[in-house]
Write an enzyme that holds these catalytic residues in place. Structure first.
Site, PDB file in Angstrom:
ATOM      1  N   SER A 169      -9.614  -2.294  -7.508  1.00  0.00           N
ATOM      2  CA  SER A 169      -8.387  -1.508  -7.384  1.00  0.00           C
ATOM      3  C   SER A 169      -8.636  -0.292  -6.513  1.00  0.00           C
ATOM      4  CB  SER A 169      -7.935  -1.024  -8.763  1.00  0.00           C
ATOM      5  OG  SER A 169      -8.805  -0.006  -9.245  1.00  0.00           O
ATOM      6  N   ASP A 170      -7.600   0.167  -5.822  1.00  0.00           N
ATOM      7  CA  ASP A 170      -7.697   1.495  -5.243  1.00  0.00           C
ATOM      8  C   ASP A 170      -7.825   2.471  -6.412  1.00  0.00           C
ATOM      9  OD1 ASP A 170      -7.757   3.615  -3.490  1.00  0.00           O
ATOM     10  OD2 ASP A 170      -5.992   3.002  -2.373  1.00  0.00           O
ATOM     11  N   CYS A 171      -8.396   3.626  -6.144  1.00  0.00           N
ATOM     12  CA  CYS A 171      -8.853   4.476  -7.251  1.00  0.00           C
ATOM     13  C   CYS A 171      -7.705   4.952  -8.135  1.00  0.00           C
ATOM     14  CB  CYS A 171      -9.663   5.627  -6.708  1.00  0.00           C
ATOM     15  SG  CYS A 171     -11.185   5.027  -5.924  1.00  0.00           S
ATOM     16  N   SER A 207      -5.594   3.013  -9.621  1.00  0.00           N
ATOM     17  CA  SER A 207      -4.386   2.194  -9.501  1.00  0.00           C
ATOM     18  C   SER A 207      -3.932   1.634 -10.840  1.00  0.00           C
ATOM     19  CB  SER A 207      -4.618   1.027  -8.531  1.00  0.00           C
ATOM     20  OG  SER A 207      -4.622   1.461  -7.212  1.00  0.00           O
TER      21      SER A 207
END
Length: 769
Positions: free
Chosen positions: A288-290, A292
């Site tokens: 995941s993007d941080c 998310s």
């Protein structure tokens, strides 16, 4: 032992090991001095990695598994496994943007290459791969020294759709074909070509998908729902990610913050399991993007509880959380039946497979242990950074052959502007600590005597009180260089631009200095995104315009080399440069690529926008002239059909043959082009081949199908062979997102003057009943 008794090859090997043995970092796992683990199957290199992963998972408790699903994975001390930070960055050099990299001590810095948008302007795929190799050398060296990880969340391959996007600088530009080739090339360079599935470092393509807005008119990336047609998703937004996985064999893909058509990307099983794993066959992990996972619960309100958020993402195909949510809430999700331990095992298996491919469970027996401090910031690496900047710089205007300057005629040069003596500005974002810098004024001073004036404080250029001194400098000089543009205070992550003009009083400074100058005036633009410099194009006092992106640590040297003709510029714009008024017609939130004239929507990028531009995609001048001629190209391409049903389907004739219904391997045709340098200076030429498809509603105006960089000595010519893949290059997505090859006449355009027609016909001879 006497040295003369050692064979030469052994001496070389020993010297290399003596330089650096990699012993400053203890083994991540499987330390042979640890009697508890040295004979356990997951430590046995002779076993298949899949069997080793299965053995290790079988030895872990549920809690140990869960604590391994986040970026700062916890150690498993009873099995001799250290903790690991997954988050490192290497967008254009090893970066300390993520917590996995620490500069200092033996590693005070790393080679800082130009920001990606400028490297993309080189249109040189071999350069992109070579940069990846150097970056991974330095990354491995730092890992060996305990200063970095081996999993790098780079490159960013999102399409630079809107010129205001602050992160567009991180991307290869607006064209899907360029972005796809850049993605595959850079990933191959980073990951290496070791035996089997082994990895030098693990790359990650981000941010999947349709992610290209940070904040605009109160809409931010955490709340934005990108409404994207299946057609645009297939033939624009997903193209570079598909190439990353299927051609680059990337080890990871990062899902983005935004929603796509109502669903957060990190919780969409169609995007993750269905596409990345199912269709593209990712051999690696999805991260995941941080934060998310937290965002989709707290900000997007997609689930009612944190446990539901964890369950939704893992079931969708997420393996690793950049953030704490999976560590905190997965246990409760399992206990409540929203997840099973088998779900956790599957995610962890994908992570461990990558770590084992990196050799992290092989004890001290690492194939790259010889890399150390002496392999970072080497002269060769720094020379490559300089060469990358030289190759990317784009000459946009050269009225009256104002450039190159002459050290004999232009002995005193005024260097003016807020970017004339910058250092960190030249790196762009997601950068590390550079080996050192050469600023623009320093680079120019290596050729001639300089008079330096900033003109205004910073790129915001909020007042004109220093303009008089700048004008005075221009009056004294034989030539004037204005180094203007942007920096991270104007365009950056979480900072989209509000307009396309030069900030503050910069335009006034340029015009006043140009008017005062007694010699030729050159405007140098340092930026990631495009700028409307129509005023400069139309000012007869401004002879030349250069775009230099964010050129990295050697930017000043590269700029000066182009200004004085040591380097003949060969870069081409990877983005359309629009006039300012274009923005009033394109809300950043509108994702449609194709124009909608009935609603006044002009479309996006050179593929679909037909209006006026400041400079077009692919534009760039040289100090010499090139003349391409077509030596050989097919006039007909036969599209073999795989089923009788396909041939009988009447929609085939009107909409084209489905790519999945033909034999793509047999549809690669070569064209031969002669490129002649008809000027008096050696140079490099980017040969671009565009295609226009048979007239069809919603077809691109034209699309780039192939490009090659070729160096040609003055007065000579070279033959270039370019492969055209009909399935990839002569197809388009229909309204349902199905790739089809239109039958009929396709036109190939080479340069401004060559047009070649190719007829695509269905081949009934191949039909099998």
């Amino acid at each position: 032992m006497s040295m003369k008794k050692i064979p030469f090859l052994c001496i070389f090997f020993l010297l290399h090991i003596c330089i650096y043995s990699g012993e400053s970092r203890p083994p991540f796992a499987c330390d042979p001095t640890n009697g508890m683990t040295k004979n356990i199957p997951f430590c046995q290199v002779s076993l298949h990695i899949r069997d080793r992963v299965k053995d290790l998972i079988g030895r872990l408790t549920l809690q140990e598994k869960i604590r391994s699903l986040v970026n700062n994975a916890a150690p498993v001390e009873r099995l001799g496994i250290q903790g690991y930070e997954w988050w490192s960055e290497a967008l254009h050099g090893v970066s300390d943007t993520g917590p996995g990299v620490k500069f200092g001590g033996q590693f005070p810095g790393a080679t800082s290459f130009p920001q990606v948008i400028l490297t993309a302007a080189s249109f040189n795929a071999s350069l992109w791969e070579e940069i990846g190799k150097v970056v991974s050398d330095e990354a491995r060296a730092m890992y060996n020294g305990g200063a970095a990880g081996l999993t790098y969340w780079s490159p960013n391959v999102n399409i630079f759709r809107d010129p205001r996007w602050g992160r567009g600088q991180e991307t290869p530009g607006e064209d899907p074909a360029v972005a796809a080739r850049y993605a595959a090339s850079y990933v191959k360079g980073l990951q290496g070509t070791g035996p089997g599935n082994r990895l030098k470092v693990a790359a990650c393509c981000k941010h999947y998908t349709a992610y290209d807005l940070d904040i605009w008119n109160g809409v931010d990336r955490f709340h934005f729902d990108a409404r994207v047609s299946k057609q645009d998703l297939e033939d624009t937004y997903n193209v570079p990610f598909k190439a990353c996985v299927m051609e680059g064999r990337v080890a990871s893909v990062m899902c983005s913050y935004n929603k796509v058509n109502g669903k957060p990307t990190c919780a969409d099983p169609s995007l993750l399991r269905g596409t990345i794993r199912g269709q593209w066959h990712l051999n690696g992990y999805i991260v995941s993007d941080c934060d998310s996972v937290e965002v989709l619960f707290k900000e997007q309100r997609y689930t009612t509880t944190p446990e539901d958020a964890v369950a939704a993402t893992i079931k969708a195909g997420l393996d690793l959380d950049c953030g704490p949510y999976l560590a905190i809430y997965t246990d409760a999700a399992v206990r409540s039946g929203k997840l099973t331990e088998a779900d956790v095992n599957e995610a962890l298996s994908n992570l461990l497979m990558v770590q084992m491919r990196l050799g992290m469970f092989d004890g001290p027996r690492q194939p790259y242990n010889y890399l150390g401090p002496r392999d970072v910031c080497t002269p060769a690496h720094q020379q490559l950074a300089l060469e990358a900047a030289r190759q990317g710089i784009v000459l946009l205007q050269n009225r009256g052959q104002s450039l190159p300057l002459s050290t004999r005629r232009h002995r005193i040069v005024a260097v003016i502007g807020p970017n004339s003596d910058v250092t960190v500005t030249m790196r762009g974002n997601y950068a590390g600590v550079a080996c050192g810098y050469t600023t623009p004024v320093q680079g120019i001073a290596r050729y001639v005597r300089t008079i330096h004036q900033e003109g205004c404080f910073g790129v915001a250029c909020n007042d004109n009180r220093q303009f008089g001194m700048a004008e005075g400098a221009a009056r004294q000089a034989d030539a004037t260089i204005l180094v203007m543009g942007l920096d991270q205070s104007i365009e950056a992550e979480a900072r989209d631009r509000v307009g396309l003009l030069l900030p503050g009083h910069q335009q006034e400074l340029v015009s006043r200095v140009a008017k005062a100058s007694r010699g030729p005036v050159v405007l140098v633009i340092m930026s990631g995104g495009p700028i409307d410099v129509t005023f400069a194009k139309n000012d007869p006092k401004i002879g030349a315009i250069l775009w230099v992106g964010y050129p990295g640590q050697a930017g000043g040297t590269a700029i000066a080399d182009v200004l004085f003709g040591t380097t003949n510029p060969g870069g081409k714009l990877p983005n359309t440069w629009y006039p300012q008024y274009y923005l009033s017609k394109v809300p950043m939130t509108r994702m449609d690529m194709r124009a909608d004239p009935s609603r006044g929507y002009p479309g996006r990028t050179y593929r679909f926008y037909k209006g006026p531009v400041v400079f077009p995609f692919g534009y760039g001048l040289s100090y010499t002239s090139f003349r391409p001629t077509l030596a050989h190209a097919p006039t007909t391409i036969s599209i073999p059909l795989t089923t009788l049903k396909t041939f009988n389907n009447s929609t085939m004739l009107s909409h084209g043959v489905r790519v999945t219904h033909t034999k793509c391997d047999s549809l690669i045709s070569s064209i031969h082009i002669n490129v002649e340098n008809i000027g008096d200076m050696d140079g490099t030429h980017t040969l671009m081949v565009f295609a226009t498809l048979p007239a069809r509603k919603q077809a691109p105006e034209k699309q780039l199908v192939a490009f090659e960089k070729v160096h040609v000595v003055a007065g000579s010519q070279k033959k270039v062979m370019i492969d055209i893949d009909a399935c990839k290059h002569l197809s388009m997505a229909d309204n349902n997102g199905i790739l089809r090859i239109p039958l009929g006449e396709h036109n190939l355009h080479i340069g401004d003057d060559i047009k070649h027609s190719v007829s695509l016909i269905a081949s009934i001879e191949e039909v099998k009943i």
